[in-house]
Design a protein around this motif. Structure first.
Motif, PDB file in Angstrom:
ATOM      1  N   HIS A  98       0.858  -1.185   0.000  1.00  0.00           N
ATOM      2  CA  HIS A  98       0.000   0.000   0.000  1.00  0.00           C
ATOM      3  C   HIS A  98       0.891   1.230   0.000  1.00  0.00           C
ATOM      4  N   ARG A  99       0.398   2.268  -0.673  1.00  0.00           N
ATOM      5  CA  ARG A  99       1.134   3.526  -0.753  1.00  0.00           C
ATOM      6  C   ARG A  99       0.130   4.665  -0.799  1.00  0.00           C
ATOM      7  N   ASP A 100       0.282   5.604   0.101  1.00  0.00           N
ATOM      8  CA  ASP A 100      -0.594   6.763   0.118  1.00  0.00           C
ATOM      9  C   ASP A 100       0.125   7.904   0.808  1.00  0.00           C
ATOM     10  N   VAL A 101      -0.338   9.118   0.559  1.00  0.00           N
ATOM     11  CA  VAL A 101       0.232  10.319   1.177  1.00  0.00           C
ATOM     12  C   VAL A 101      -0.913  11.176   1.689  1.00  0.00           C
ATOM     13  N   GLU A 102      -0.803  11.643   2.915  1.00  0.00           N
ATOM     14  CA  GLU A 102      -1.749  12.588   3.486  1.00  0.00           C
ATOM     15  C   GLU A 102      -1.011  13.834   3.937  1.00  0.00           C
ATOM     16  N   LEU A 103      -1.692  14.965   3.884  1.00  0.00           N
ATOM     17  CA  LEU A 103      -1.168  16.235   4.407  1.00  0.00           C
ATOM     18  C   LEU A 103       0.145  16.644   3.748  1.00  0.00           C
ATOM     19  N   GLY A 104       0.387  16.147   2.551  1.00  0.00           N
ATOM     20  CA  GLY A 104       1.560  16.533   1.778  1.00  0.00           C
ATOM     21  C   GLY A 104       2.845  15.842   2.159  1.00  0.00           C
ATOM     22  N   GLY A 105       2.978  15.422   3.426  1.00  0.00           N
ATOM     23  CA  GLY A 105       4.255  14.880   3.867  1.00  0.00           C
ATOM     24  C   GLY A 105       4.171  13.672   4.764  1.00  0.00           C
ATOM     25  N   LEU A 106       2.989  13.068   4.869  1.00  0.00           N
ATOM     26  CA  LEU A 106       2.820  11.888   5.716  1.00  0.00           C
ATOM     27  C   LEU A 106       2.677  10.676   4.804  1.00  0.00           C
ATOM     28  N   ALA A 107       3.786   9.958   4.611  1.00  0.00           N
ATOM     29  CA  ALA A 107       3.775   8.770   3.745  1.00  0.00           C
ATOM     30  C   ALA A 107       3.264   7.578   4.533  1.00  0.00           C
ATOM     31  N   LEU A 108       2.321   6.841   3.952  1.00  0.00           N
ATOM     32  CA  LEU A 108       1.635   5.772   4.647  1.00  0.00           C
ATOM     33  C   LEU A 108       1.880   4.416   3.979  1.00  0.00           C
ATOM     34  N   ASP A 109       3.114   4.196   3.549  1.00  0.00           N
ATOM     35  CA  ASP A 109       3.457   2.940   2.888  1.00  0.00           C
ATOM     36  C   ASP A 109       3.309   1.761   3.840  1.00  0.00           C
ATOM     37  N   ALA A 110       2.991   0.598   3.253  1.00  0.00           N
ATOM     38  CA  ALA A 110       2.970  -0.662   3.978  1.00  0.00           C
ATOM     39  C   ALA A 110       3.713  -1.700   3.136  1.00  0.00           C
ATOM     40  N   PHE A 111       4.435  -2.583   3.807  1.00  0.00           N
ATOM     41  CA  PHE A 111       5.250  -3.597   3.127  1.00  0.00           C
ATOM     42  C   PHE A 111       5.060  -4.958   3.796  1.00  0.00           C
ATOM     43  N   ALA A 112       5.239  -5.995   2.998  1.00  0.00           N
ATOM     44  CA  ALA A 112       5.431  -7.357   3.511  1.00  0.00           C
ATOM     45  C   ALA A 112       6.876  -7.744   3.234  1.00  0.00           C
ATOM     46  N   PHE A 113       7.461  -8.510   4.143  1.00  0.00           N
ATOM     47  CA  PHE A 113       8.831  -8.992   3.994  1.00  0.00           C
ATOM     48  C   PHE A 113       8.849 -10.503   4.207  1.00  0.00           C
ATOM     49  N   GLU A 114       9.523 -11.195   3.279  1.00  0.00           N
ATOM     50  CA  GLU A 114       9.674 -12.647   3.418  1.00  0.00           C
ATOM     51  C   GLU A 114      10.719 -13.126   2.438  1.00  0.00           C
TER      52      GLU A 114
END
Length: 271
Positions: A255-271
């Motif tokens: 997932h990748r999103d940005v709020e308020l111009g500078g709040l990055a809301l990325d999500a990752f899975a690692f395996e």
């Protein structure tokens, strides 16, 4: 374009990855948002874990500390939000035996790990979990991070927990892919992504996806690093999750999103 959002395809149903999620504002727990809707779908995209260990940006301790309360309290560690947010309880059970196992794994890896039988679930834990597992029917343990340590230290901590994935335990880091609350456009939730934020997050994202562990750990060498993370507590859960993915883990962008111009809301899975 105000901001970009990406949701990845469902994960391989035969494996349990480690995860990193950006929890943003506590309002994520109740507001309709792109990141909230992503988290609403996330639990169903993975095998159901028997327990969840969450390394939280809001649980800071000088020694790695595992919360082992049998019935952990919901901690409302924030101010100035609507009353409805303070009324929420996330009544997940704890798992004291698993907490002891986690602490022992960390001790065996050379960490001075501690167990706290009273600490509850801070909002870095319960806010995303309320969206991912809304029934609160999976035991949860909180794990501390230490802002005085390094990314490499947190990565080693995560590596010590990687075998838990084979035992059905989900190891998750909860923080923020960028986190400078003093530099956000608080008047415009959909403000375009700031160039200084994109410079850092693009570089770090590429290193995680490419499996460039050394490059990802050297985060302060990336463009605009300290402007994105003036303090590192919201970044360090990422490295716990990266380590928990195992040696040579690559990041999969969920997932990748940005709020308020500078709040990055990325999500990752690692395996």
């Amino acid at each position: 374009m105000a901001h970009r959002r990406t949701d990845a395809v469902a994960m391989n149903a035969s494996s349990l990855p480690s995860l990193f999620v950006s929890h943003g504002s506590p309002m994520l727990a109740i507001e309709d948002s792109a990141t909230g809707r992503f988290l609403d779908r996330l639990g169903a995209s993975m095998p159901r874990p028997r327990a969840v260990v969450v390394a939280s940006a809001h649980f800071n301790a000088a020694s790695p500390t595992v919360a082992a309360a049998l019935s952990p309290a919901t901690i409302h560690d924030f101010g100035g939000f609507p009353r409805a947010l303070y009324d929420i309880r996330y009544p997940a059970a704890g798992a004291p035996e698993l907490a002891s196992d986690v602490a022992q794994r960390l001790v065996s890896a050379g960490f001075d790990a501690r167990i706290d039988h009273h600490h509850g679930l801070d909002h870095g834990v319960w806010v995303p979990l309320r969206r991912i597992y809304p029934q609160a029917d999976i035991p949860v343990l909180a794990l501390s991070v230490d802002p005085a340590q390094t990314a490499a230290w947190h990565y080693r901590l995560g590596l010590a927990l990687a075998p838990l994935r084979r035992d059905g335990v989900l190891v998750m880091g909860s923080g923020g892919f960028s986190h400078n609350l003093h530099a956000l456009d608080w008047q415009h939730a959909d403000a375009p992504a700031f160039a200084w934020m994109s410079a850092f997050t693009d570089a770090l994202r590429d290193r995680l996806i490419d499996g460039d562990i050394a490059g990802a750990l050297d985060w302060q060498a990336l463009p605009q690093a300290l402007r994105n993370h003036p303090t590192p507590e919201h970044l360090y859960p990422l490295y716990v999750a990266l380590g928990a993915g195992g040696e040579g883990a690559r990041g999969r962008l969920l997932h990748r999103d940005v709020e308020l111009g500078g709040l990055a809301l990325d999500a990752f899975a690692f395996e």
